[in-house]
Design a protein around this motif. Sequence first.
Motif, PDB file in Angstrom:
ATOM      1  N   GLU A   1      -3.027   3.805   7.885  1.00 32.25           N
ATOM      2  CA  GLU A   1      -1.186   4.166   7.558  1.00 32.25           C
ATOM      3  C   GLU A   1      -1.274   5.216   6.253  1.00 32.25           C
ATOM      4  OE1 GLU A   1       1.097   1.393   9.429  1.00 32.25           O
ATOM      5  OE2 GLU A   1       0.851   1.553  11.601  1.00 32.25           O
ATOM      6  N   ALA A   2      -1.843   3.667   5.474  1.00 31.86           N
ATOM      7  CA  ALA A   2      -1.538   4.251   3.899  1.00 31.86           C
ATOM      8  C   ALA A   2      -1.792   5.663   3.953  1.00 31.86           C
ATOM      9  CB  ALA A   2      -1.317   2.838   3.431  1.00 31.86           C
ATOM     10  N   TYR A   3      -3.210   5.924   4.088  1.00 31.78           N
ATOM     11  CA  TYR A   3      -3.571   6.345   3.525  1.00 31.78           C
ATOM     12  C   TYR A   3      -3.682   8.334   4.250  1.00 31.78           C
ATOM     13  CZ  TYR A   3      -6.404   4.077   0.744  1.00 31.78           C
ATOM     14  OH  TYR A   3      -6.930   3.287  -0.883  1.00 31.78           O
ATOM     15  N   GLU A   4      -3.483   7.948   5.764  1.00 29.71           N
ATOM     16  CA  GLU A   4      -2.444   9.055   6.209  1.00 29.71           C
ATOM     17  C   GLU A   4      -1.461   9.941   5.457  1.00 29.71           C
ATOM     18  OE1 GLU A   4      -4.636   9.207  10.806  1.00 29.71           O
ATOM     19  OE2 GLU A   4      -2.022   7.953  10.345  1.00 29.71           O
ATOM     20  N   HIS A   5      -0.631   8.815   4.672  1.00 26.84           N
ATOM     21  CA  HIS A   5       0.819   9.122   4.083  1.00 26.84           C
ATOM     22  C   HIS A   5       0.695   9.468   2.870  1.00 26.84           C
ATOM     23  CE1 HIS A   5       4.465   7.626   2.965  1.00 26.84           C
ATOM     24  NE2 HIS A   5       4.596   8.757   2.852  1.00 26.84           N
ATOM     25  N   LEU A   6      -0.681   9.701   2.469  1.00 27.94           N
ATOM     26  CA  LEU A   6      -0.957  10.115   0.567  1.00 27.94           C
ATOM     27  C   LEU A   6      -1.338  11.352   1.706  1.00 27.94           C
ATOM     28  CD1 LEU A   6      -3.596   7.257  -1.242  1.00 27.94           C
ATOM     29  CD2 LEU A   6      -0.926   8.556  -1.348  1.00 27.94           C
ATOM     30  N   HIS A   7      -2.445  11.335   2.967  1.00 32.33           N
ATOM     31  CA  HIS A   7      -2.196  12.411   3.105  1.00 32.33           C
ATOM     32  C   HIS A   7      -1.546  13.485   3.618  1.00 32.33           C
ATOM     33  CE1 HIS A   7      -4.838  16.344   5.181  1.00 32.33           C
ATOM     34  NE2 HIS A   7      -4.208  16.065   6.092  1.00 32.33           N
ATOM     35  N   ARG A   8      -0.270  13.276   3.956  1.00 34.24           N
ATOM     36  CA  ARG A   8       0.756  14.032   4.220  1.00 34.24           C
ATOM     37  C   ARG A   8       1.445  14.728   2.530  1.00 34.24           C
ATOM     38  NH1 ARG A   8       1.771  10.325   8.753  1.00 34.24           N
ATOM     39  NH2 ARG A   8       2.911   8.982   7.032  1.00 34.24           N
ATOM     40  N   LEU A   9       1.022  13.623   1.881  1.00 33.65           N
ATOM     41  CA  LEU A   9       1.372  13.848   0.015  1.00 33.65           C
ATOM     42  C   LEU A   9       0.982  14.942  -0.150  1.00 33.65           C
ATOM     43  CD1 LEU A   9       2.903  10.593  -0.009  1.00 33.65           C
ATOM     44  CD2 LEU A   9       4.350  12.177   0.284  1.00 33.65           C
TER      45      LEU A   9
ATOM     46  N   GLY B   1     -10.576  10.767   0.865  1.00 34.22           N
ATOM     47  CA  GLY B   1     -10.702  10.672  -0.444  1.00 34.22           C
ATOM     48  C   GLY B   1      -9.582  10.126  -0.810  1.00 34.22           C
ATOM     49  N   VAL B   2      -9.300  10.294  -2.530  1.00 34.36           N
ATOM     50  CA  VAL B   2      -7.722  10.797  -2.860  1.00 34.36           C
ATOM     51  C   VAL B   2      -8.710  11.885  -4.530  1.00 34.36           C
ATOM     52  CG1 VAL B   2      -6.280   9.474  -4.413  1.00 34.36           C
ATOM     53  CG2 VAL B   2      -7.184   8.653  -1.886  1.00 34.36           C
ATOM     54  N   ALA B   3      -7.564  12.084  -4.691  1.00 38.33           N
ATOM     55  CA  ALA B   3      -8.390  13.597  -5.655  1.00 38.33           C
ATOM     56  C   ALA B   3      -6.251  13.306  -6.567  1.00 38.33           C
ATOM     57  CB  ALA B   3      -7.762  14.539  -5.522  1.00 38.33           C
ATOM     58  N   LEU B   4      -6.960  13.321  -7.498  1.00 39.23           N
ATOM     59  CA  LEU B   4      -5.766  12.861  -9.399  1.00 39.23           C
ATOM     60  C   LEU B   4      -6.612  13.475 -10.488  1.00 39.23           C
ATOM     61  CD1 LEU B   4      -4.835   9.591  -8.750  1.00 39.23           C
ATOM     62  CD2 LEU B   4      -3.201  11.157  -8.469  1.00 39.23           C
ATOM     63  N   GLY B   5      -5.994  14.536 -10.252  1.00 40.85           N
ATOM     64  CA  GLY B   5      -6.464  16.087 -11.408  1.00 40.85           C
ATOM     65  C   GLY B   5      -7.866  15.395 -11.238  1.00 40.85           C
TER      66      GLY B   5
ATOM     67  N   LEU C   1       0.956  -1.388  -0.104  1.00 41.52           N
ATOM     68  CA  LEU C   1       0.016  -0.139  -0.007  1.00 41.52           C
ATOM     69  C   LEU C   1       0.707   1.025   0.248  1.00 41.52           C
ATOM     70  CD1 LEU C   1      -2.636  -1.247   2.335  1.00 41.52           C
ATOM     71  CD2 LEU C   1      -2.662  -0.819   0.038  1.00 41.52           C
ATOM     72  N   GLY C   2       2.293   1.050  -0.865  1.00 43.20           N
ATOM     73  CA  GLY C   2       2.657   1.472  -0.499  1.00 43.20           C
ATOM     74  C   GLY C   2       2.273   3.664  -1.867  1.00 43.20           C
ATOM     75  N   PRO C   3       2.542   5.093  -1.502  1.00 40.74           N
ATOM     76  CA  PRO C   3       1.813   5.706  -2.070  1.00 40.74           C
ATOM     77  C   PRO C   3       2.000   5.155  -3.498  1.00 40.74           C
ATOM     78  CG  PRO C   3       3.435   6.645  -0.833  1.00 40.74           C
ATOM     79  CD  PRO C   3       3.148   5.693  -0.743  1.00 40.74           C
ATOM     80  N   ALA C   4       3.350   5.165  -4.283  1.00 40.86           N
ATOM     81  CA  ALA C   4       3.487   4.789  -5.681  1.00 40.86           C
ATOM     82  C   ALA C   4       2.234   4.144  -6.158  1.00 40.86           C
ATOM     83  CB  ALA C   4       4.436   4.416  -6.557  1.00 40.86           C
ATOM     84  N   ARG C   5       1.840   2.788  -5.013  1.00 39.80           N
ATOM     85  CA  ARG C   5       0.861   1.983  -5.564  1.00 39.80           C
ATOM     86  C   ARG C   5      -0.154   1.934  -5.640  1.00 39.80           C
ATOM     87  NH1 ARG C   5       1.799  -3.281  -7.842  1.00 39.80           N
ATOM     88  NH2 ARG C   5       3.661  -3.736  -6.606  1.00 39.80           N
ATOM     89  N   LEU C   6      -0.584   3.204  -4.565  1.00 39.10           N
ATOM     90  CA  LEU C   6      -1.691   3.335  -4.582  1.00 39.10           C
ATOM     91  C   LEU C   6      -2.459   4.296  -5.746  1.00 39.10           C
ATOM     92  CD1 LEU C   6      -2.214   3.893  -0.846  1.00 39.10           C
ATOM     93  CD2 LEU C   6      -3.842   2.027  -2.097  1.00 39.10           C
ATOM     94  N   LEU C   7      -1.561   4.962  -5.864  1.00 38.85           N
ATOM     95  CA  LEU C   7      -1.369   6.057  -6.751  1.00 38.85           C
ATOM     96  C   LEU C   7      -1.983   5.260  -8.238  1.00 38.85           C
ATOM     97  CD1 LEU C   7       0.388   9.119  -6.058  1.00 38.85           C
ATOM     98  CD2 LEU C   7      -1.921   8.675  -5.932  1.00 38.85           C
ATOM     99  N   GLU C   8      -1.227   4.233  -8.553  1.00 41.17           N
ATOM    100  CA  GLU C   8      -1.094   3.698  -9.775  1.00 41.17           C
ATOM    101  C   GLU C   8      -2.601   3.256  -9.486  1.00 41.17           C
ATOM    102  OE1 GLU C   8       1.057  -0.425 -12.380  1.00 41.17           O
ATOM    103  OE2 GLU C   8       1.499   0.290 -10.088  1.00 41.17           O
TER     104      GLU C   8
END
Length: 213
Positions: free
Chosen positions: A109-117, A137-141, A24-31
């Motif tokens: 932990e994974a989504y809190e990391h995404l939040h910090r990023l 949730g997660v925002a992309l574009g 659940l690393g940031p790169a994997r989640l965003l991909e």
Amino acid sequence: MPRVPLLDPELADEFGLVAVGGDLGPARLLEAYRHGIFPWYDEQTPIMWWSPDPRAIFELDRLHVPRRLRRTLRSGRFTVTVNRDFAGVIRACADRPGQGTWITTEMIEAYEHLHRLGWAHSVEAWQGDVLGGGVYGVALGGFFAGESMFTRVRDGSKVALVALGERLRQRGFTLFDTQFVTEHTRRLGAIEIPREEYLGRLREALTREATFV
């Protein structure tokens, strides 16, 4: 079903399961989000990646706000904030005594990391100092993936969701994903569309330069 987490929605089985494993690393989640895929599992299973067909979304110009909820919104009972308490929101979403939850410690932990990023966001509905409801949730574009919401005070989650939808519409987002339709989201206007249509709209949304904050 492949054990290697190949994040391709075309690999989905009849239930929408794409792959098992990975991290659940940031790169994997965003991909995953960029390919219309999200993680969903529990403490007893490995990480599982999904792309259901059909897919549930909110049309941003057709969010249904019932009359009683409109009165609540006008009443000033709630104060709405953005990213004020992401940790509080995701933990409240995970706190479902007796129901079980897919929001594991690892997911938090994974989504809190995404939040910090700067990729994951929350909308909070406060009644005084009480966190009465929220959504994250997660925002992309121009794409927003709604992950979960909760209520502690009546209408708290609905107020947060309506505020989120209005924010997305005003800021140029074009796709608001809610993954699966529930009775709660259906009452607010969630609909299902074929995965193929969803993926086409996702590709277009990702080209947008909308900003959540």
